[in-house]
Design a protein around this motif. Structure first.
Motif, PDB file in Angstrom:
ATOM      1  N   ARG A 134       0.827  -1.217   0.000  1.00  0.00           N
ATOM      2  CA  ARG A 134       0.000   0.000   0.000  1.00  0.00           C
ATOM      3  C   ARG A 134       0.854   1.257   0.000  1.00  0.00           C
ATOM      4  O   ARG A 134       0.410   2.312  -0.427  1.00  0.00           O
ATOM      5  CB  ARG A 134      -0.916   0.033   1.227  1.00  0.00           C
ATOM      6  CG  ARG A 134      -1.984  -1.016   1.205  1.00  0.00           C
ATOM      7  CD  ARG A 134      -2.931  -0.921   2.374  1.00  0.00           C
ATOM      8  NE  ARG A 134      -2.367  -0.228   3.525  1.00  0.00           N
ATOM      9  CZ  ARG A 134      -3.089   0.451   4.397  1.00  0.00           C
ATOM     10  NH1 ARG A 134      -4.382   0.529   4.268  1.00  0.00           N
ATOM     11  NH2 ARG A 134      -2.515   1.042   5.431  1.00  0.00           N
ATOM     12  N   HIS A 135       2.077   1.149   0.491  1.00  0.00           N
ATOM     13  CA  HIS A 135       2.937   2.315   0.649  1.00  0.00           C
ATOM     14  C   HIS A 135       4.030   2.430  -0.407  1.00  0.00           C
ATOM     15  O   HIS A 135       4.571   3.508  -0.603  1.00  0.00           O
ATOM     16  CB  HIS A 135       3.600   2.290   2.031  1.00  0.00           C
ATOM     17  CG  HIS A 135       2.610   2.171   3.138  1.00  0.00           C
ATOM     18  ND1 HIS A 135       1.756   3.181   3.497  1.00  0.00           N
ATOM     19  CD2 HIS A 135       2.309   1.134   3.950  1.00  0.00           C
ATOM     20  CE1 HIS A 135       0.982   2.789   4.485  1.00  0.00           C
ATOM     21  NE2 HIS A 135       1.309   1.540   4.785  1.00  0.00           N
ATOM     22  N   TYR A 136       4.360   1.319  -1.062  1.00  0.00           N
ATOM     23  CA  TYR A 136       5.474   1.308  -2.003  1.00  0.00           C
ATOM     24  C   TYR A 136       4.973   1.024  -3.416  1.00  0.00           C
ATOM     25  O   TYR A 136       5.063  -0.085  -3.901  1.00  0.00           O
ATOM     26  CB  TYR A 136       6.501   0.234  -1.628  1.00  0.00           C
ATOM     27  CG  TYR A 136       7.182   0.429  -0.286  1.00  0.00           C
ATOM     28  CD1 TYR A 136       7.083   1.613   0.424  1.00  0.00           C
ATOM     29  CD2 TYR A 136       7.943  -0.577   0.259  1.00  0.00           C
ATOM     30  CE1 TYR A 136       7.716   1.777   1.644  1.00  0.00           C
ATOM     31  CE2 TYR A 136       8.587  -0.421   1.479  1.00  0.00           C
ATOM     32  CZ  TYR A 136       8.469   0.759   2.162  1.00  0.00           C
ATOM     33  OH  TYR A 136       9.101   0.920   3.351  1.00  0.00           O
TER      34      TYR A 136
ATOM     35  N   VAL B 119       8.650   5.824  -5.907  1.00  0.00           N
ATOM     36  CA  VAL B 119      10.006   5.863  -5.355  1.00  0.00           C
ATOM     37  C   VAL B 119      10.820   4.719  -5.931  1.00  0.00           C
ATOM     38  O   VAL B 119      11.952   4.893  -6.337  1.00  0.00           O
ATOM     39  CB  VAL B 119       9.990   5.778  -3.814  1.00  0.00           C
ATOM     40  CG1 VAL B 119      11.407   5.676  -3.263  1.00  0.00           C
ATOM     41  CG2 VAL B 119       9.280   6.977  -3.225  1.00  0.00           C
ATOM     42  N   PHE B 120      10.201   3.552  -5.986  1.00  0.00           N
ATOM     43  CA  PHE B 120      10.894   2.348  -6.423  1.00  0.00           C
ATOM     44  C   PHE B 120      10.486   1.964  -7.835  1.00  0.00           C
ATOM     45  O   PHE B 120       9.346   2.173  -8.247  1.00  0.00           O
ATOM     46  CB  PHE B 120      10.580   1.187  -5.473  1.00  0.00           C
ATOM     47  CG  PHE B 120      10.999   1.445  -4.056  1.00  0.00           C
ATOM     48  CD1 PHE B 120      12.341   1.523  -3.722  1.00  0.00           C
ATOM     49  CD2 PHE B 120      10.068   1.621  -3.060  1.00  0.00           C
ATOM     50  CE1 PHE B 120      12.745   1.777  -2.423  1.00  0.00           C
ATOM     51  CE2 PHE B 120      10.452   1.860  -1.749  1.00  0.00           C
ATOM     52  CZ  PHE B 120      11.798   1.949  -1.432  1.00  0.00           C
TER      53      PHE B 120
ATOM     54  N   ILE C 266      10.420  -3.196  -6.640  1.00  0.00           N
ATOM     55  CA  ILE C 266       9.202  -3.711  -5.980  1.00  0.00           C
ATOM     56  C   ILE C 266       9.225  -5.237  -5.998  1.00  0.00           C
ATOM     57  O   ILE C 266       8.921  -5.886  -4.993  1.00  0.00           O
ATOM     58  CB  ILE C 266       7.928  -3.161  -6.652  1.00  0.00           C
ATOM     59  CG1 ILE C 266       7.803  -1.657  -6.430  1.00  0.00           C
ATOM     60  CG2 ILE C 266       6.686  -3.893  -6.175  1.00  0.00           C
ATOM     61  CD1 ILE C 266       7.551  -1.231  -5.001  1.00  0.00           C
ATOM     62  N   ASP C 267       9.597  -5.808  -7.130  1.00  0.00           N
ATOM     63  CA  ASP C 267       9.705  -7.274  -7.218  1.00  0.00           C
ATOM     64  C   ASP C 267      10.762  -7.800  -6.243  1.00  0.00           C
ATOM     65  O   ASP C 267      10.567  -8.850  -5.623  1.00  0.00           O
ATOM     66  CB  ASP C 267      10.053  -7.711  -8.645  1.00  0.00           C
ATOM     67  CG  ASP C 267       8.927  -7.482  -9.627  1.00  0.00           C
ATOM     68  OD1 ASP C 267       7.765  -7.245  -9.202  1.00  0.00           O
ATOM     69  OD2 ASP C 267       9.205  -7.526 -10.848  1.00  0.00           O
TER      70      ASP C 267
ATOM     71  N   LEU D  75      19.261   6.094  -2.584  1.00  0.00           N
ATOM     72  CA  LEU D  75      18.424   7.256  -2.815  1.00  0.00           C
ATOM     73  C   LEU D  75      18.649   8.248  -1.668  1.00  0.00           C
ATOM     74  O   LEU D  75      19.028   7.846  -0.576  1.00  0.00           O
ATOM     75  CB  LEU D  75      16.949   6.842  -2.861  1.00  0.00           C
ATOM     76  CG  LEU D  75      16.576   5.854  -3.951  1.00  0.00           C
ATOM     77  CD1 LEU D  75      15.126   5.418  -3.797  1.00  0.00           C
ATOM     78  CD2 LEU D  75      16.819   6.436  -5.325  1.00  0.00           C
ATOM     79  N   PRO D  76      18.349   9.519  -1.895  1.00  0.00           N
ATOM     80  CA  PRO D  76      18.470  10.483  -0.789  1.00  0.00           C
ATOM     81  C   PRO D  76      17.527  10.097   0.346  1.00  0.00           C
ATOM     82  O   PRO D  76      16.444   9.554   0.120  1.00  0.00           O
ATOM     83  CB  PRO D  76      18.036  11.802  -1.414  1.00  0.00           C
ATOM     84  CG  PRO D  76      18.041  11.586  -2.885  1.00  0.00           C
ATOM     85  CD  PRO D  76      17.912  10.118  -3.134  1.00  0.00           C
TER      86      PRO D  76
END
Length: 110
Positions: free
Chosen positions: A43-45, A50-51, A56-57, A107-108
């Motif tokens: 739900r968040h990613y 971002v990814f 994600i996989d 990532l930052p």
């Protein structure tokens, strides 16, 4: 990436245990992933926010192994777990997922 790096490397796990002897490293690895990813991580990613879809996989692959191993491993110190099939499986899955994230790099933090 930090949680995958630690989970992927027995040398890093041993070094962490030496530096912080009062911490149970296997428990730390299991809890760290759950703190950052959690059960409802999808739900968040979202891919593309971002990814990447590959990342994600990679999260999904490691999370599946993590869920299985977290349920099965006994409460043992690092050196007792280090040679077990489940701990090796967790480390190998962490390394495979980490390799995906290393393609793009860190990532930052903000």
């Amino acid at each position: 990436m930090e949680s995958l790096e630690l989970a992927a490397s027995i040398e890093d796990q041993r070094e962490y245990q030496r530096r912080v002897p009062f911490v149970d490293v296997p428990t730390e690895i299991i809890n760290w992933w759950e703190d950052f990813v959690g059960r409802d991580w999808r739900r968040h990613y979202a891919a593309g926010v971002v990814f990447t879809s590959s990342e994600i996989d990679a999260i999904a692959e490691f999370d599946a192994v993590w869920n299985d191993v977290a349920e099965r491993i006994p409460d043992l110190p690092l050196e007792a777990l280090a040679g077990t099939a489940d701990w090796k499986r967790l480390m190998e899955a962490a390394d495979r997922s980490l390799q995906v994230f290393l393609r793009r790099g860190r990532l930052p933090e903000d």
